[in-house]
Design a protein around this motif. Structure first.
Motif, PDB file in Angstrom:
ATOM      1  N   ARG A 189       3.087  -6.907 -11.032  1.00 35.62           N
ATOM      2  CA  ARG A 189       4.507  -6.566 -11.125  1.00 35.62           C
ATOM      3  C   ARG A 189       4.715  -5.261 -10.365  1.00 35.62           C
ATOM      4  NH1 ARG A 189       3.557  -8.028 -16.440  1.00 35.62           N
ATOM      5  NH2 ARG A 189       4.446 -10.079 -16.865  1.00 35.62           N
ATOM      6  N   MET A 190       5.668  -5.254  -9.451  1.00 31.94           N
ATOM      7  CA  MET A 190       5.925  -4.050  -8.654  1.00 31.94           C
ATOM      8  C   MET A 190       6.960  -3.162  -9.341  1.00 31.94           C
ATOM      9  SD  MET A 190       4.142  -4.355  -5.944  1.00 31.94           S
ATOM     10  CE  MET A 190       3.266  -5.572  -4.985  1.00 31.94           C
ATOM     11  N   GLY A 191       8.045  -3.796  -9.827  1.00 27.13           N
ATOM     12  CA  GLY A 191       9.184  -3.025 -10.329  1.00 27.13           C
ATOM     13  C   GLY A 191      10.059  -2.625  -9.148  1.00 27.13           C
ATOM     14  N   GLY A 249      11.459   6.361   4.036  1.00 26.54           N
ATOM     15  CA  GLY A 249      11.736   5.227   3.144  1.00 26.54           C
ATOM     16  C   GLY A 249      11.548   5.679   1.701  1.00 26.54           C
ATOM     17  N   SER A 250      12.614   5.508   0.921  1.00 31.00           N
ATOM     18  CA  SER A 250      12.500   5.779  -0.513  1.00 31.00           C
ATOM     19  C   SER A 250      12.388   4.384  -1.139  1.00 31.00           C
ATOM     20  CB  SER A 250      13.753   6.518  -0.984  1.00 31.00           C
ATOM     21  OG  SER A 250      13.716   6.717  -2.367  1.00 31.00           O
ATOM     22  N   PHE A 251      11.165   3.927  -1.338  1.00 31.55           N
ATOM     23  CA  PHE A 251      10.951   2.527  -1.704  1.00 31.55           C
ATOM     24  C   PHE A 251      11.425   2.255  -3.129  1.00 31.55           C
ATOM     25  CE2 PHE A 251       8.588   2.870   2.119  1.00 31.55           C
ATOM     26  CZ  PHE A 251       8.695   1.619   2.700  1.00 31.55           C
ATOM     27  N   GLU A 252      11.978   1.071  -3.322  1.00 23.47           N
ATOM     28  CA  GLU A 252      12.526   0.687  -4.631  1.00 23.47           C
ATOM     29  C   GLU A 252      11.452   0.655  -5.721  1.00 23.47           C
ATOM     30  OE1 GLU A 252      15.567   1.138  -5.065  1.00 23.47           O
ATOM     31  OE2 GLU A 252      16.518  -0.831  -5.204  1.00 23.47           O
ATOM     32  N   THR A 253      10.190   0.671  -5.285  1.00 25.48           N
ATOM     33  CA  THR A 253       9.064   0.669  -6.218  1.00 25.48           C
ATOM     34  C   THR A 253       8.713   2.087  -6.691  1.00 25.48           C
ATOM     35  OG1 THR A 253       7.736   0.688  -4.197  1.00 25.48           O
ATOM     36  CG2 THR A 253       7.951  -1.410  -5.310  1.00 25.48           C
ATOM     37  N   GLY A 308       0.792  -1.237   0.000  1.00 20.83           N
ATOM     38  CA  GLY A 308       0.000   0.000   0.000  1.00 20.83           C
ATOM     39  C   GLY A 308       0.819   1.280   0.000  1.00 20.83           C
ATOM     40  N   HIS A 309       2.162   1.165   0.092  1.00 17.80           N
ATOM     41  CA  HIS A 309       3.012   2.374   0.148  1.00 17.80           C
ATOM     42  C   HIS A 309       4.168   2.166  -0.824  1.00 17.80           C
ATOM     43  CE1 HIS A 309       0.775   3.157   3.823  1.00 17.80           C
ATOM     44  NE2 HIS A 309       1.040   1.899   4.147  1.00 17.80           N
ATOM     45  N   TYR A 310       4.046   2.717  -2.003  1.00 15.41           N
ATOM     46  CA  TYR A 310       5.014   2.367  -3.044  1.00 15.41           C
ATOM     47  C   TYR A 310       5.940   3.510  -3.435  1.00 15.41           C
ATOM     48  CZ  TYR A 310       1.949  -1.619  -3.140  1.00 15.41           C
ATOM     49  OH  TYR A 310       1.228  -2.720  -2.753  1.00 15.41           O
ATOM     50  N   GLY A 311       5.803   4.668  -2.770  1.00 11.58           N
ATOM     51  CA  GLY A 311       6.604   5.824  -3.175  1.00 11.58           C
ATOM     52  C   GLY A 311       7.665   6.186  -2.148  1.00 11.58           C
ATOM     53  N   VAL A 312       7.720   7.470  -1.786  1.00  8.33           N
ATOM     54  CA  VAL A 312       8.652   7.965  -0.769  1.00  8.33           C
ATOM     55  C   VAL A 312       7.785   8.327   0.436  1.00  8.33           C
ATOM     56  CG1 VAL A 312      10.361   9.739  -0.237  1.00  8.33           C
ATOM     57  CG2 VAL A 312      10.134   8.878  -2.590  1.00  8.33           C
ATOM     58  N   GLU A 351       2.180   2.565  10.211  1.00  7.73           N
ATOM     59  CA  GLU A 351       1.388   1.982   9.119  1.00  7.73           C
ATOM     60  C   GLU A 351       2.292   1.498   7.965  1.00  7.73           C
ATOM     61  OE1 GLU A 351      -1.481   4.848   7.797  1.00  7.73           O
ATOM     62  OE2 GLU A 351      -2.110   3.488   6.188  1.00  7.73           O
ATOM     63  N   VAL A 352       3.288   2.319   7.641  1.00  4.54           N
ATOM     64  CA  VAL A 352       4.207   1.938   6.555  1.00  4.54           C
ATOM     65  C   VAL A 352       5.041   0.728   6.982  1.00  4.54           C
ATOM     66  CG1 VAL A 352       6.120   2.741   5.113  1.00  4.54           C
ATOM     67  CG2 VAL A 352       4.241   4.298   5.645  1.00  4.54           C
ATOM     68  N   LEU A 353       5.464   0.724   8.252  1.00  7.90           N
ATOM     69  CA  LEU A 353       6.254  -0.420   8.749  1.00  7.90           C
ATOM     70  C   LEU A 353       5.402  -1.687   8.771  1.00  7.90           C
ATOM     71  CD1 LEU A 353       8.299   1.229  11.661  1.00  7.90           C
ATOM     72  CD2 LEU A 353       8.963   0.933   9.285  1.00  7.90           C
TER      73      LEU A 353
END
Ligand code: ADP
Length: 398
Positions: A178-180, A147-151, A100-104, A110-112
């Motif tokens: 596919r997440m990327g 978190g700067s997520f790899e997605t 549910g959290h794919y950006g920065v 909640e993100v954890l």
């Protein structure tokens, strides 16, 4: 603004302390063999004073000790560059995946929790990151943890490219698509091309390292990435499988293998290692291939084939190819992989300069003057992309 970027590996920690927005790195460190009681390796560099300190046989039983080593040095009289640890305003993490959290994102509970939810998809990454983040929550309570997520870079991939043709409710209920990944690396490539070439259109970025992924970039945005739901998919990796027919798994289960044996095989004993039987390091596989080892030859052939077919698919998706980029440990160092891939792409107008390809230097253009496709080698700099994302998040600079 001092931003600390933290890259957590399964047995390592890498740190870079940035001064933003100037993007100057004042200190960096590398902790190897996290988990070891007495033979960890710790390398710290104060870049302003150009001094490096290396310690071996260090006790780093957990991430806590590794992080403490670096924070202590940052404020030490002999090595440090900060007057107090409170100067660090933010810590940016190269986090991988949170449901549910794919950006920065600020690393809220909640993100954890989203990272916990997807632990089974990225076990080698989410576990270590959660541990390191909890250490920073205690040691740097004043700092913003982001978190700067790899997605993140791949949020622009169209749904028609990211869905699997599975029952639609699996996508809705379990989030399967596919997440990327490798977003920090491919995002850095796009930023460098925009800076240097003024455009990042019809680009394929090839991040070839311990894990490998290709990314289609158009208008500076990600349009496709070879990773899938997990980091196991796509081009095959040093010891991970890459794309594979999903029906192999139920078949192997029926043959009596356990799910743990299958996942171990796919994660740790596949890719370059699985096929060659020699090593998961391309250098050793290439050496064995040159010495005539047939399975090593096969492994390198398969590796090159999988890269070429992804590039072809992405060129078709984008309606052409203008720029091709190699990055990552293999992309930056293996002139032979670059040569073999580029030769196969002559039909797309790729023409390599053998001289430039073989020359030393990791930041270079290696295509011939009359090549229709410009081919670059750009050193990976994932930390810079993360520092920029964190700075943007904190200051809302567009
Ligand atoms: P990671 O993905 O773990 O960060 P890197 O991007 O540093 O790893 O890539 C490491 C891989 O790069 C090694 O496993 C090896 O296969 C490959 N590599 C490094 N140097 C060379 C070289 N000179 N020639 C061929 N392959 C190389």
């Amino acid at each position: 603004m001092k931003i600390l970027v933290c890259n957590v590996g399964s047995t390592s920690l890498k740190f870079k302390l940035y001064d933003m927005p100037g993007e100057k790195v004042s200190a960096q460190a590398y902790v190897e063999r996290v988990g070891s009681r007495d033979d960890g390796i710790y390398t710290y560099t104060n870049l302003a004073e150009k001094k490096t300190f290396r310690q071996t046989q260090v006790a780093v039983p957990t991430y806590t000790e590794g992080i403490q080593l670096f924070l202590t040095d940052l404020i030490s009289e002999e090595k440090g560059c900060l007057t107090g640890i409170g100067e660090i305003e933010a810590v940016g993490f190269k986090t991988v995946l949170s449901r549910g959290h794919y950006g920065v994102h600020r690393l809220t509970e909640e993100v954890l929790q989203g990272m916990e939810d997807y632990m089974a998809v990225a076990p080698a990454h989410n576990g270590p990151y959660l541990e390191a983040i909890h250490v920073f929550q205690k040691l740097l309570p004043q700092a913003a943890l982001i978190g700067s997520f790899e997605t993140a870079f791949h949020q622009t991939i169209p749904l028609a490219e990211s869905l699997y043709a599975i029952p639609y409710e699996w996508y809705e209920k379990y989030g399967i698509r596919r997440m990327g990944y490798h977003g920090a690396s491919h995002g850095h490539v796009a930023a460098m091309l925009l800076e240097r070439e003024g455009e990042a259109d019809q680009v394929v970025s090839c991040h070839l390292g311990g894990s490998c992924s290709l990314c289609a970039i158009d208008g500076g945005k990600s349009l496709n990435n070879s990773f899938g739901f997990s980091l196991q998919a796509g081009v095959f990796h040093n010891s991970r499988v890459g794309d594979m027919d999903a029906y192999i798994i139920p078949y192997l289960l029926k043959q009596g293998l356990t799910i743990d044996e299958i996942t171990f095989g796919l994660e740790k004993n596949s890719g370059l290692l699985g096929i060659s039987g020699v090593s998961n390091d391309l250098r050793q596989v290439e050496e064995a291939a040159e010495a005539g080892n047939e399975r090593a030859v096969l492994a390198v052939d398969m590796f090159v084939n999988s890269i070429v077919s992804h590039i072809g698919a992405y060129a078709a998706q984008m309606g052409g190819l203008k720029q091709l980029v190699f990055t990552g440990g293999i992309g930056e160092n293996s002139a032979s992989v670059r040569r073999r891939v580029c030769r196969r792409l002559a039909f797309l107008g790729v023409k390599l300069s053998d001289e430039k390809n073989e020359s030393s230097g990791k930041d270079k253009v290696i295509s011939a003057e009359d090549s229709q496709v410009k081919v670059h080698v750009i050193p990976a700099n994932e930390e810079l992309g993360i520092a920029r994302n964190v700075y943007r998040e904190l200051t809302h600079v567009l």
